[in-house]
Design a protein around this motif. Structure first.
Motif, short mmCIF file in Angstrom:
data_model
loop_
_atom_site.label_atom_id
_atom_site.label_comp_id
_atom_site.label_asym_id
_atom_site.label_seq_id
_atom_site.Cartn_x
_atom_site.Cartn_y
_atom_site.Cartn_z
N GLU A 74 1.08 -0.91 0.14
CA GLU A 74 -0.26 0.43 -0.15
C GLU A 74 1.27 1.62 0.11
O GLU A 74 1.77 1.27 0.50
N ASP A 75 0.41 2.33 -0.60
CA ASP A 75 0.45 4.15 -0.79
C ASP A 75 1.26 3.59 0.58
O ASP A 75 2.55 4.40 1.09
N GLU A 76 0.56 3.93 1.99
CA GLU A 76 1.24 4.74 3.09
C GLU A 76 2.55 3.70 3.56
O GLU A 76 2.96 4.50 4.53
N ILE A 77 2.36 2.16 3.43
CA ILE A 77 3.22 1.72 4.32
C ILE A 77 4.36 1.58 3.69
O ILE A 77 5.51 2.40 3.76
N LEU A 78 4.92 2.14 2.01
CA LEU A 78 5.49 2.45 1.14
C LEU A 78 6.41 4.12 1.62
O LEU A 78 7.86 3.96 2.31
N LYS A 79 5.42 4.71 2.39
CA LYS A 79 5.79 5.77 2.09
C LYS A 79 6.37 5.51 3.74
O LYS A 79 7.45 6.87 3.77
N GLU A 80 5.78 4.90 5.68
CA GLU A 80 6.58 4.75 6.40
C GLU A 80 7.21 4.28 5.41
O GLU A 80 8.94 4.96 6.90
#
Lengths: 302, 302, 302, 302
Positions: free
Chosen positions: B75-81
């Motif tokens: 997911e986008d959010e996991i990658l951003k983190e």
């Protein structure tokens, strides 16, 4: 025995010398058949080898004295007239003769004509095809059949001289035409889908052509996506092959069949309205690639 | 020189050992790379050859001391983190290091991460893939890239050990992800299209499977139509491969991109609502083939 | 007792002096309230009677020393800033004070702000309205409320001085905003419906205006069909009242709520794509009547 | 002169004693007319005052010796037979007699019958109505007319005894029927719109009924939204008033007219597919409120 079968049917009736009919008739002649041809515009028969065809003045004359009659006409009503009319096939056609009906017509019409043949003592084989005139010329048509088994046996060598594959869809005369309608729908849906996807790519700054090449050589490496994909991606709308108004007719037929079968098809609604709009905008005589693709572009302001 | 390139990058960071990540990591090891791996569930690293991998406790640790870091997250959010977080890649990553970002994310996220890398002095290469876990295991992924040219040169031998083809879509970091979104849309649209066509055939008394076989071996002889066509025609909904709720997520992303690009996509609306309905009906955990195909069947009363 | 209630709340905070806010503030002044006003563009306060208003430099200042603060702002983010920001309402607002939030915002935002108020010891009442600036001036707004019962009691006399009817939708802070979103959707759907019907009539040779008059005075004798019906039938696109791009925003909000609620809404998709296309074509600043009606006309080639 | 007109036409032919025809015939009798009635099921005539009606065995007999014949039949084909058949109206109808055709038929049929009357020396006035049987009984029908001016003059006092308002749509015989088709579409679209909006409200935890009451008493305070709104909000599907399969027929007619007029109507596609699905699911004999509303609910999993 195929040899004897070929002998028996060496002479075939052939009705309909349009863009598809002429190359098909030529292939039959190449395969050794002699033809009794009928076409509304008689002059089209001039494209066929004179020694191998007899020109007839009516469908009845074309069907007279042969065991096989092939029809390749553009509309249900014209085919009905050619079979049932005053000068129609049934007036002269042989008992047990096989009518190989290759036009794109509705399943309804196929069933109606099949019944009329049975009543008259003859037989009806639905055999609609997928492929454009160049595929017809190259014997590369895909042929779908439905009807009685004996007719399929008799028709087999003839169909093999016209296409690259024969697929059977059972005994109901309308079956093959259902598949033809479904296939036309899937082609239209693929065109709309590509136009939407490639316009999305364009508006994100990408090169439509590269996107189409990618899909056409990977996940969607099938002729529909390669050939139409190239035209849609390149907004290449000339020359006019198949007209938007004929694509619209296909969409109407699919929609009607969805009504008759009580089978809702939301994507049919989308492509139907796309082409209805194309016709309403005066694009009826453009290529259907333009009818679909330009509509999507205009909606996106590009 | 590829030899020297391989030498330089012999050790690679790798983050994300899910269904896709594990077979990809194995292929990298087979190709001679040693990996610094990070995964939220550390135990997944046990599937990799112990001699070839070092297990790290944070993304920052996995990115420490290497010139290449690969991410394959859900997911986008996991990658951003994983990139921007307290223990993220940017905390340790080498100047001029290349982050090869292979997850399916939105173009927005790709652009944001690309900027963060540039600010930090490193580089970002978008490299999303088409293919399921079995394709990943067989090195049969299709890889789309976008980003700066030097990153592509550096990544090339690594990507070649993961897929069967690399297609480039320019310098904008989001480009490859746009193609990924467009492709997911085209897959969903193809599924809906087939479900509609095969249900039409079924309600006309035809054998869905035969119809699917015909299209899959002729006009639509591409993997999407062959593989999904078989499942849809046979109403074969087990085992669950890709869940309906994830298919719905793909449809949402396509819809959002259509909004951002100001590019209306009516078929996106159809497939979006189809899968939204599947989720609403409680089918979120079924295979997306069921989400689409069963919905079409129910609408048609079969 | 209303008299005492009025006395207690004789001074009210008021934030947002736009097209709607100004006539609403005037009505409050006419009803005897004194206002502490804040607006980003301070000069707008000049339209209010000087003796009855104090101009404040921040939302916090407008909320200071009053028991009631009303907000009428154009976007979720602006309202959030006005409540939660550095100089926001919560910095100064009285314990048990009631924030009457009349902007059109998403239910999500309403719930978030409600919680923030509760945490801070104050109260939040959702009170979005239906009506354009002329209806606001004429005290003809329809007001939907949701929130705690005591807040409704306190707000009642104030709301009665602004509208012609108050309708309650329960205790969940987001409830009234759901109704507002649903209503905006129904208005948009009615506009599309009329545009389709009147274009059908036009293409059949009928006078669009007569058709609209008929429906507006018989089966559809409601303001929406009378007022918008006249504009749509007459293709009267000037002056610009509510812009197409704002109508598009309404459609996006409805679509998003349909996603959050897992409630498929096919007509939302239609009107969403209609206005997305209007924006894509560069019509974002036209009246939304033009955005819808001209789109339908163009699709029909007229 | 109206007085003399009344005298001249004191005896009227009336064909079609269904749910609508019976109350209309009763109102004509109350207004002082004597009727020559014909109905396929003769016994229905028993519901009319015996002294005021003569029962006829054929449409031709009902049209014999009168200057006015009214028809209120359920389908185009039945009306065509009643006019053009072996025992049809045209066999006996007076020169210059006026056929007031009040059935819901397609514009095509109206034009065809109008021409047949002109050829025969008589006249045709299209006068379809909006209203259910209870409205017919209460003389509350809304009547749309189209045709030649003289016919309208002659028909006026008769129509005034049947409805609460007469609206004219020009000289083309099909005009009034276009308005009828457009109106039926708008009713269906309103039903779908409400079902979508109220289901959205329900899934957000609101009381559907309260939401419907709000809209029906404010922005949408028209009968369609009040009456159907109450049924849809309450999911009140009994008793069956108008069947889903007849609503589907209305949608088909609207769709066909959209094709003929080359006027794309996306919301017609939505309601068409909604009711097609209802029929496919076996709900054809349910009330159309159920056909629409239950379909929306099922899609949302409630």
């Amino acid at each position: 025995m195929i040899t004897s079968t070929n002998k028996t049917h060496n002479k075939i009736g052939f009705i309909g010398l349009g863009n598809m009919g002429v190359p098909m008739a030529k292939n039959l002649i190449s395969a050794g058949y002699r033809l009794q041809v009928y076409n509304r515009t008689i002059s089209k028969a001039g494209e066929l080898d004179a020694a191998s065809r007899t020109v007839c003045q009516t469908p009845a004359a074309a069907a007279n004295g042969v065991d096989i009659i092939i029809t390749m006409l553009s509309e249900d009503e014209i085919l009905k007239e050619a079979v049932l009319g005053e000068e129609g096939i049934l007036k002269t056609f042989a008992k047990n003769g096989v009518h190989i009906s290759m036009s794109t017509i509705s399943p309804d019409t196929a069933q109606l004509l099949s019944k009329a043949h049975v009543t008259a003592g003859s037989r009806y084989l639905a055999a609609p095809v997928f492929g454009r005139p160049d595929a017809a010329a190259a014997k590369k048509l895909w042929i779908c059949t439905s009807g009685d088994e004996q007719s399929k046996e008799i028709a087999k060598p003839i169909l093999e001289s016209l296409g690259q594959g024969i697929f059977d869809f059972g005994e109901d005369a309308g079956g093959a035409n259902v598949v033809k309608v479904a296939g036309n729908f899937m082609i239209l849906a693929s065109m709309e889908m590509m136009a939407e996807a490639y316009t999305l790519a364009e508006k994100n700054g990408l090169d439509r052509t590269k996107v189409a090449e990618f899909f056409g050589s990977t996940l969607f490496n099938a002729p529909i996506f390669q050939n139409y994909g190239k035209l849609i991606a390149g907004k290449q709308y000339q020359p006019v092959g198949f007209k938007s108004k004929l694509g619209y007719k296909d969409a109407r037929i699919a929609f009607k069949l969805s009504q008759q079968a009580e089978s809702p098809m939301p994507i049919v609604s989308i492509v139907h309205n796309r082409l209805l709009s194309a016709v309403a905008k005066g694009w009826g005589d453009t290529d259907w690639v333009e009818g679909v693709s330009r509509g999507v572009s205009e909606d996106a302001g590009v």
